[in-house]
Design a protein around this motif. Sequence first.
Motif, PDB file in Angstrom:
ATOM      1  N   SER A  75      43.993  49.835  44.080  1.00 10.27           N
ATOM      2  CA  SER A  75      44.635  50.979  44.726  1.00 10.27           C
ATOM      3  C   SER A  75      46.056  50.564  45.057  1.00 10.27           C
ATOM      4  O   SER A  75      46.277  49.482  45.607  1.00 10.27           O
ATOM      5  N   VAL A  76      46.992  51.416  44.706  1.00 11.95           N
ATOM      6  CA  VAL A  76      48.402  51.134  44.995  1.00 11.95           C
ATOM      7  C   VAL A  76      49.026  52.355  45.644  1.00 11.95           C
ATOM      8  O   VAL A  76      48.575  53.482  45.446  1.00 11.95           O
ATOM      9  N   GLU A  77      50.061  52.116  46.430  1.00 14.98           N
ATOM     10  CA  GLU A  77      50.801  53.207  47.046  1.00 14.98           C
ATOM     11  C   GLU A  77      52.239  53.124  46.560  1.00 14.98           C
ATOM     12  O   GLU A  77      52.869  52.068  46.624  1.00 14.98           O
ATOM     13  N   ALA A  78      52.723  54.226  46.035  1.00 16.85           N
ATOM     14  CA  ALA A  78      54.114  54.295  45.596  1.00 16.85           C
ATOM     15  C   ALA A  78      54.672  55.641  46.031  1.00 16.85           C
ATOM     16  O   ALA A  78      54.074  56.688  45.754  1.00 16.85           O
ATOM     17  N   ASP A  79      55.786  55.614  46.722  1.00 22.30           N
ATOM     18  CA  ASP A  79      56.435  56.837  47.201  1.00 22.30           C
ATOM     19  C   ASP A  79      55.486  57.716  48.002  1.00 22.30           C
ATOM     20  O   ASP A  79      55.473  58.936  47.868  1.00 22.30           O
ATOM     21  N   GLY A  80      54.636  57.078  48.825  1.00 23.58           N
ATOM     22  CA  GLY A  80      53.724  57.816  49.678  1.00 23.58           C
ATOM     23  C   GLY A  80      52.496  58.375  48.975  1.00 23.58           C
ATOM     24  O   GLY A  80      51.697  59.071  49.595  1.00 23.58           O
ATOM     25  N   MET A  81      52.323  58.082  47.705  1.00 24.46           N
ATOM     26  CA  MET A  81      51.175  58.586  46.935  1.00 24.46           C
ATOM     27  C   MET A  81      50.242  57.431  46.595  1.00 24.46           C
ATOM     28  O   MET A  81      50.683  56.386  46.139  1.00 24.46           O
ATOM     29  N   MET A  82      48.943  57.654  46.821  1.00 24.44           N
ATOM     30  CA  MET A  82      47.934  56.667  46.448  1.00 24.44           C
ATOM     31  C   MET A  82      47.504  56.925  45.016  1.00 24.44           C
ATOM     32  O   MET A  82      47.313  58.073  44.615  1.00 24.44           O
ATOM     33  N   SER A  83      47.340  55.849  44.247  1.00 23.26           N
ATOM     34  CA  SER A  83      46.791  55.981  42.901  1.00 23.26           C
ATOM     35  C   SER A  83      45.944  54.755  42.600  1.00 23.26           C
ATOM     36  O   SER A  83      46.026  53.747  43.294  1.00 23.26           O
ATOM     37  N   MET A  84      45.119  54.892  41.594  1.00 25.23           N
ATOM     38  CA  MET A  84      44.293  53.773  41.163  1.00 25.23           C
ATOM     39  C   MET A  84      44.638  53.432  39.729  1.00 25.23           C
ATOM     40  O   MET A  84      44.929  54.310  38.922  1.00 25.23           O
ATOM     41  N   GLN A  85      44.577  52.136  39.455  1.00 26.21           N
ATOM     42  CA  GLN A  85      44.835  51.636  38.119  1.00 26.21           C
ATOM     43  C   GLN A  85      43.742  50.642  37.763  1.00 26.21           C
ATOM     44  O   GLN A  85      43.322  49.856  38.621  1.00 26.21           O
ATOM     45  N   PRO A  86      43.264  50.665  36.519  1.00 22.52           N
ATOM     46  CA  PRO A  86      42.269  49.661  36.131  1.00 22.52           C
ATOM     47  C   PRO A  86      42.909  48.276  36.060  1.00 22.52           C
ATOM     48  O   PRO A  86      44.102  48.153  35.808  1.00 22.52           O
ATOM     49  N   LEU A  87      42.105  47.264  36.310  1.00 22.88           N
ATOM     50  CA  LEU A  87      42.537  45.875  36.204  1.00 22.88           C
ATOM     51  C   LEU A  87      41.751  45.220  35.069  1.00 22.88           C
ATOM     52  O   LEU A  87      40.532  45.378  34.999  1.00 22.88           O
ATOM     53  N   GLU A  88      42.415  44.494  34.217  1.00 21.85           N
ATOM     54  CA  GLU A  88      41.727  43.764  33.160  1.00 21.85           C
ATOM     55  C   GLU A  88      41.215  42.429  33.664  1.00 21.85           C
ATOM     56  O   GLU A  88      40.244  41.897  33.141  1.00 21.85           O
ATOM     57  N   ARG A  89      41.875  41.870  34.696  1.00 20.65           N
ATOM     58  CA  ARG A  89      41.498  40.556  35.201  1.00 20.65           C
ATOM     59  C   ARG A  89      42.073  40.353  36.596  1.00 20.65           C
ATOM     60  O   ARG A  89      43.078  40.952  36.968  1.00 20.65           O
ATOM     61  N   ILE A  90      41.417  39.460  37.323  1.00 23.20           N
ATOM     62  CA  ILE A  90      41.907  39.033  38.624  1.00 23.20           C
ATOM     63  C   ILE A  90      41.944  37.512  38.574  1.00 23.20           C
ATOM     64  O   ILE A  90      40.895  36.855  38.504  1.00 23.20           O
ATOM     65  N   ASP A  91      43.140  36.953  38.551  1.00 22.49           N
ATOM     66  CA  ASP A  91      43.320  35.507  38.445  1.00 22.49           C
ATOM     67  C   ASP A  91      43.080  34.829  39.781  1.00 22.49           C
ATOM     68  O   ASP A  91      43.479  35.337  40.831  1.00 22.49           O
ATOM     69  N   ILE A  92      42.419  33.644  39.718  1.00 21.82           N
ATOM     70  CA  ILE A  92      42.162  32.837  40.906  1.00 21.82           C
ATOM     71  C   ILE A  92      42.597  31.411  40.584  1.00 21.82           C
ATOM     72  O   ILE A  92      41.918  30.702  39.853  1.00 21.82           O
ATOM     73  N   ALA A  93      43.742  31.002  41.110  1.00 22.47           N
ATOM     74  CA  ALA A  93      44.278  29.668  40.871  1.00 22.47           C
ATOM     75  C   ALA A  93      43.486  28.630  41.663  1.00 22.47           C
ATOM     76  O   ALA A  93      42.831  28.965  42.658  1.00 22.47           O
ATOM     77  N   PRO A  94      43.539  27.365  41.254  1.00 29.45           N
ATOM     78  CA  PRO A  94      42.873  26.313  42.031  1.00 29.45           C
ATOM     79  C   PRO A  94      43.384  26.311  43.474  1.00 29.45           C
ATOM     80  O   PRO A  94      44.588  26.445  43.722  1.00 29.45           O
ATOM     81  N   GLY A  95      42.465  26.217  44.428  1.00 31.72           N
ATOM     82  CA  GLY A  95      42.828  26.205  45.836  1.00 31.72           C
ATOM     83  C   GLY A  95      43.130  27.569  46.416  1.00 31.72           C
ATOM     84  O   GLY A  95      43.427  27.689  47.597  1.00 31.72           O
ATOM     85  N   GLU A  96      43.039  28.611  45.615  1.00 27.49           N
ATOM     86  CA  GLU A  96      43.377  29.959  46.064  1.00 27.49           C
ATOM     87  C   GLU A  96      42.125  30.729  46.468  1.00 27.49           C
ATOM     88  O   GLU A  96      41.044  30.518  45.938  1.00 27.49           O
ATOM     89  N   THR A  97      42.301  31.659  47.405  1.00 30.65           N
ATOM     90  CA  THR A  97      41.264  32.600  47.793  1.00 30.65           C
ATOM     91  C   THR A  97      41.807  33.999  47.558  1.00 30.65           C
ATOM     92  O   THR A  97      42.909  34.318  48.012  1.00 30.65           O
ATOM     93  N   VAL A  98      41.053  34.816  46.810  1.00 30.97           N
ATOM     94  CA  VAL A  98      41.450  36.184  46.504  1.00 30.97           C
ATOM     95  C   VAL A  98      40.431  37.124  47.136  1.00 30.97           C
ATOM     96  O   VAL A  98      39.226  36.967  46.921  1.00 30.97           O
ATOM     97  N   SER A  99      40.913  38.093  47.905  1.00 33.08           N
ATOM     98  CA  SER A  99      40.018  39.051  48.550  1.00 33.08           C
ATOM     99  C   SER A  99      40.213  40.440  47.970  1.00 33.08           C
ATOM    100  O   SER A  99      41.338  40.924  47.873  1.00 33.08           O
ATOM    101  N   LEU A 100      39.117  41.056  47.581  1.00 34.74           N
ATOM    102  CA  LEU A 100      39.081  42.463  47.226  1.00 34.74           C
ATOM    103  C   LEU A 100      38.520  43.134  48.467  1.00 34.74           C
ATOM    104  O   LEU A 100      37.349  42.943  48.807  1.00 34.74           O
ATOM    105  N   ALA A 101      39.376  43.855  49.199  1.00 35.03           N
ATOM    106  CA  ALA A 101      39.002  44.402  50.496  1.00 35.03           C
ATOM    107  C   ALA A 101      39.429  45.854  50.581  1.00 35.03           C
ATOM    108  O   ALA A 101      40.347  46.276  49.875  1.00 35.03           O
TER     109      ALA A 101
END
Length: 183
Positions: A75-101
Motif C-alpha cells: 500500500s502506498v500513498e501519493a498525493d493523498g491517494m492510497m493505492s496498491m501495487q503488486p510486489l514480485e519480491r521482498i528482499d531481506i539482507a543479512p542482519g535485517e528485519t522486514v515487517s509487513l504490518a
Amino acid sequence: MFRPLALIAALGLAGAAQAHDFEAGGLTVLHPFAIETASRATTGAGYLTIRNDGETADALIGVEADFPKVSLHESVEADGMMSMQPLERIDIAPGETVSLAPGLGGHVMFMGLDTPFETGARFPATLIFEEAGEVAVEFVVEPRPEAGAEGGMGHGAMDHGDMDHGDMDHGETGHDMDAPATE
C-alpha cells in the motif's frame, strides 16, 4: 496472593500462545497474522515479520494458501491517494528485519474468500523464499485495529466489502518496499 500470581501466569501463557514463530535456515518468520474481515469481504490481508540472522541475503518471492489467489502487495500513498501495487519480491539482507504490518507498506493479499476471517481462526500458508525455499506457517486472525491505531488509514482499517483486488489497476510491478511510490 496466589490469585494474582495465577492471573499473571495465565496472562503470560495466553500471550505466549499468540506468539508463534517459524524458522528456516537463517530466517525467522515472526507472528504471521491476518485481520478479521467484514462479513461480505472477498479479500483479506496478512502480515508478518521476517528476520534474517543468516549470512546471505534472501527474498520472499511468493505465498501459497488455500484461496483462489494469494499475492504480495504494498500500500502506498501519493498525493493523498492510497493505492496498491503488486510486489514480485521482498528482499531481506543479512542482519535485517522486514515487517509487513498494517498501514503503508507490504502485506499478503488473500483473494476470493468464501467466508470472512473471524477473530481466533487459523489457517496454514506456505511462504516461498528464494534461498530458504518453502516455509510452512500458520496465520492467526486478529481483531481489526481501532481506527487510527495504525498510524494512518492502512490496509487493515479499510472495509473492502465486495471489492476484488484482482480487478484493480495495480500500476507497475516489482517495486522495492523502501522505494518511493512512482506514478
